[in-house]
Enzyme design. Structure first.
Site, mmCIF file in Angstrom:
data_model
loop_
_atom_site.group_PDB
_atom_site.id
_atom_site.type_symbol
_atom_site.label_atom_id
_atom_site.label_comp_id
_atom_site.label_asym_id
_atom_site.label_seq_id
_atom_site.Cartn_x
_atom_site.Cartn_y
_atom_site.Cartn_z
ATOM 1 N N ARG A 1 -5.267 10.421 21.627
ATOM 2 C CA ARG A 1 -5.961 9.451 20.761
ATOM 3 C C ARG A 1 -5.028 8.393 20.207
ATOM 4 O O ARG A 1 -3.853 8.635 20.003
ATOM 5 C CB ARG A 1 -6.560 10.178 19.555
ATOM 6 C CG ARG A 1 -7.816 10.885 19.851
ATOM 7 C CD ARG A 1 -8.517 11.258 18.557
ATOM 8 N NE ARG A 1 -7.939 12.395 17.878
ATOM 9 C CZ ARG A 1 -8.305 12.786 16.664
ATOM 10 N NH1 ARG A 1 -9.229 12.109 16.007
ATOM 11 N NH2 ARG A 1 -7.771 13.845 16.106
ATOM 12 N N ALA B 1 3.608 16.369 31.249
ATOM 13 C CA ALA B 1 4.990 16.397 30.723
ATOM 14 C C ALA B 1 5.139 15.433 29.561
ATOM 15 O O ALA B 1 6.210 14.904 29.308
ATOM 16 C CB ALA B 1 5.971 16.037 31.839
ATOM 17 N N VAL C 1 -5.712 22.361 26.594
ATOM 18 C CA VAL C 1 -5.264 21.700 25.367
ATOM 19 C C VAL C 1 -5.813 20.265 25.303
ATOM 20 O O VAL C 1 -6.005 19.697 24.235
ATOM 21 C CB VAL C 1 -3.711 21.680 25.303
ATOM 22 C CG1 VAL C 1 -3.216 21.044 24.014
ATOM 23 C CG2 VAL C 1 -3.150 23.090 25.435
ATOM 24 N N HIS D 1 -13.227 21.811 17.893
ATOM 25 C CA HIS D 1 -12.006 21.123 17.453
ATOM 26 C C HIS D 1 -12.375 19.661 17.226
ATOM 27 O O HIS D 1 -12.312 18.844 18.125
ATOM 28 C CB HIS D 1 -10.956 21.258 18.567
ATOM 29 C CG HIS D 1 -9.609 20.731 18.190
ATOM 30 N ND1 HIS D 1 -8.979 21.048 17.005
ATOM 31 C CD2 HIS D 1 -8.756 19.918 18.859
ATOM 32 C CE1 HIS D 1 -7.805 20.454 16.964
ATOM 33 N NE2 HIS D 1 -7.645 19.750 18.065
ATOM 34 N N ASN E 1 -8.015 17.058 25.058
ATOM 35 C CA ASN E 1 -9.204 16.803 24.223
ATOM 36 C C ASN E 1 -10.249 15.943 24.923
ATOM 37 O O ASN E 1 -9.889 15.178 25.818
ATOM 38 C CB ASN E 1 -8.757 16.120 22.928
ATOM 39 C CG ASN E 1 -8.316 17.132 21.897
ATOM 40 O OD1 ASN E 1 -9.038 18.086 21.630
ATOM 41 N ND2 ASN E 1 -7.134 16.932 21.348
ATOM 42 N N ASP F 1 3.621 16.809 36.413
ATOM 43 C CA ASP F 1 3.049 15.548 35.921
ATOM 44 C C ASP F 1 2.861 14.621 37.118
ATOM 45 O O ASP F 1 3.522 14.778 38.150
ATOM 46 C CB ASP F 1 3.980 14.884 34.890
ATOM 47 C CG ASP F 1 3.228 13.927 33.956
ATOM 48 O OD1 ASP F 1 3.027 14.283 32.778
ATOM 49 O OD2 ASP F 1 2.830 12.835 34.419
HETATM 50 N N1 APR Z 1 -1.899 15.267 36.399
HETATM 51 C C1 APR Z 1 -0.786 15.595 35.694
HETATM 52 N N2 APR Z 1 -0.413 14.949 34.570
HETATM 53 C C2 APR Z 1 -1.169 13.928 34.164
HETATM 54 C C3 APR Z 1 -2.345 13.517 34.851
HETATM 55 C C4 APR Z 1 -2.702 14.242 36.020
HETATM 56 N N3 APR Z 1 -3.778 13.930 36.723
HETATM 57 N N4 APR Z 1 -2.874 12.466 34.184
HETATM 58 C C5 APR Z 1 -2.091 12.224 33.117
HETATM 59 N N5 APR Z 1 -1.053 13.100 33.109
HETATM 60 C C6 APR Z 1 0.069 13.175 32.176
HETATM 61 C C7 APR Z 1 0.635 11.814 31.772
HETATM 62 O O1 APR Z 1 1.417 11.269 32.809
HETATM 63 C C8 APR Z 1 1.434 12.174 30.527
HETATM 64 O O2 APR Z 1 2.777 12.490 30.840
HETATM 65 O O3 APR Z 1 -0.322 13.751 30.925
HETATM 66 C C9 APR Z 1 0.706 13.425 29.979
HETATM 67 C C10 APR Z 1 0.081 13.201 28.629
HETATM 68 O O4 APR Z 1 1.104 13.025 27.713
HETATM 69 P P1 APR Z 1 0.981 12.131 26.387
HETATM 70 O O5 APR Z 1 0.403 10.816 26.722
HETATM 71 O O6 APR Z 1 2.287 12.206 25.677
HETATM 72 O O7 APR Z 1 -0.146 12.917 25.546
HETATM 73 P P2 APR Z 1 0.053 14.222 24.615
HETATM 74 O O8 APR Z 1 0.358 13.789 23.239
HETATM 75 O O9 APR Z 1 0.960 15.174 25.300
HETATM 76 O O10 APR Z 1 -1.444 14.787 24.606
HETATM 77 C C11 APR Z 1 -2.017 15.319 25.782
HETATM 78 O O11 APR Z 1 -3.270 16.981 24.603
HETATM 79 O O12 APR Z 1 -3.578 17.354 22.338
HETATM 80 C C12 APR Z 1 -4.136 16.798 23.495
HETATM 81 O O13 APR Z 1 -5.498 14.967 22.677
HETATM 82 C C13 APR Z 1 -4.315 15.301 23.368
HETATM 83 O O14 APR Z 1 -5.669 14.987 25.324
HETATM 84 C C14 APR Z 1 -4.353 14.882 24.800
HETATM 85 C C15 APR Z 1 -3.396 15.878 25.484
#
Ligand code: APR
Length: 309
Positions: free
Chosen positions: A83, A11, A119, A176, A121, A34
């Site tokens: 990243r 989320a 999605v 990618h 990375n 999440d």
């Molecule tokens: N189960 C569910 N959600 C999780 C888990 C898990 N085990 N571990 C982490 N998360 C959630 C985090 O709590 C966070 O809300 O994944 C979310 C990641 O969100 P952001 O930190 O905002 O990252 P975001 O910019 O959305 O990127 C997510 O997509 O484009 C790729 O490189 C990017 O690997 C990254 C991913």
């Protein structure tokens, strides 16, 4: 037609923006999952409160476990670390592999027949992990990257020429990351080959910017990576599936001999519709293009080989 059920895991920036676009485009009911308590529920409720203004009737539900996601038609995995400046996508590999593994084990228990889009990375490697964990057929799982890399290339071409984005078509193959393979020869503006419109030097400049497109955003944001264009790219793929558009789009697909590549995910054009990846389209490549694609494949093989899960 009954509304489709679409689950978005994660989320965060990419996941929440994706959920928003899915709702606004009326593509189905959306479940946001999440690990953080309250975040998916809060974002889902916030989105639901925009429904009277945005005129959609889909339900958006936020959850911390997977029971309610059962029988999802499409599952999008965005969970994991993003990243920060100075990091490559590969630096995220082992941590994100653990997250993707645990998420996929849960998803597949409840939605064994879903179409899955990765999605997180490094994309091509995470999609390999997800296929291994879920056992999904190669037609039912792919990674989102090519659409994003192509829309970046398209936007740079449109900006350079001062023409409508609508008229610009561009193709990007390969992984990618830095070894992606933008394809000027398969890119055009209103049917005119790009190579007729721009000098080689200018095209090289746009190709280089495309390859570094993700890093350029990370450098500006400092606290994370891109999410508007990634979310639009995911939703563009979902539209092709849900609306059975039969679009030809570049995705990270599991290859078994196509382009001489076997046993890994690699960005190639595919025909995408309700059945999933109906087929991989094999473009004729020059020696130079093929060399670039093969070195891209080698980088993915090495990444997969170095996985520590
Ligand atoms: N189960 C569910 N959600 C999780 C888990 C898990 N085990 N571990 C982490 N998360 C959630 C985090 O709590 C966070 O809300 O994944 C979310 C990641 O969100 P952001 O930190 O905002 O990252 P975001 O910019 O959305 O990127 C997510 O997509 O484009 C790729 O490189 C990017 O690997 C990254 C991913």
């Amino acid at each position: 037609m009954a509304k489709k059920k679409i689950t978005v895991v994660g989320a965060g920036h990419v996941g929440a923006t994706t959920a928003q676009l899915l709702a606004y485009k009326k593509l189905g009911h959306v479940f946001i999952v999440d690990v953080l308590e309250g975040i998916p529920q809060g974002k889902a409720l916030d989105l639901m409160e925009s429904a009277p203004l945005e005129n959609f009737d889909s339900r958006i539900t936020g959850v911390n476990s997977y029971e309610q996601t059962a029988n999802s038609d499409i599952v999008i995995i965005t969970a994991g670390l993003a990243r920060k400046p100075g990091m490559t996508r590969e630096d995220l590999r082992d941590k994100n592999a653990g997250i993707v593994k645990s998420v996929c084990e849960e998803v597949i228990k409840y939605s064994p027949n879903c179409f899955m889009i990765l999605v997180t990375n490094p994309l091509d490697t995470m999609t390999w992990v997800a296929k291994n964990v879920t056992g999904l057929d190669k037609h039912r799982i792919c990674g989102m990257a090519g659409v994003l890399d192509s829309t970046r290339f398209r936007s740079f071409i449109a900006m350079e020429l001062g023409v409508s984005n609508e008229d610009v078509h561009a193709t990007v193959l390969g992984l990618h990351g830095n070894d992606m393979v933008p394809m000027p020869r398969y890119s055009s503006v209103a049917g005119i080959p790009l190579t007729e419109l721009l000098s080689k030097e200018k095209i090289d400049e746009l190709v280089d910017r495309t390859k570094k497109g993700g890093a350029e955003i990370v450098q500006l944001l400092k606290t994370g990576s891109a999410y508007y264009a990634p979310a639009s790219s995911i939703v563009n793929m979902v539209e092709s599936i849900v609306l059975e558009k039969n679009r030809i789009v570049p995705v990270a697909a599991y290859l078994e001999g196509e382009y001489g590549i076997d046993g890994i995910f690699m960005g190639v054009p595919v025909l995408l519709n309700w059945s999933g990846i109906e087929k991989v389209i094999e473009l004729p490549l020059t020696d130079e293009e093929n060399k670039a694609l093969q070195s891209s494949a080698e980088a993915v093989r090495q990444s997969v080989a170095q996985l520590s899960i």
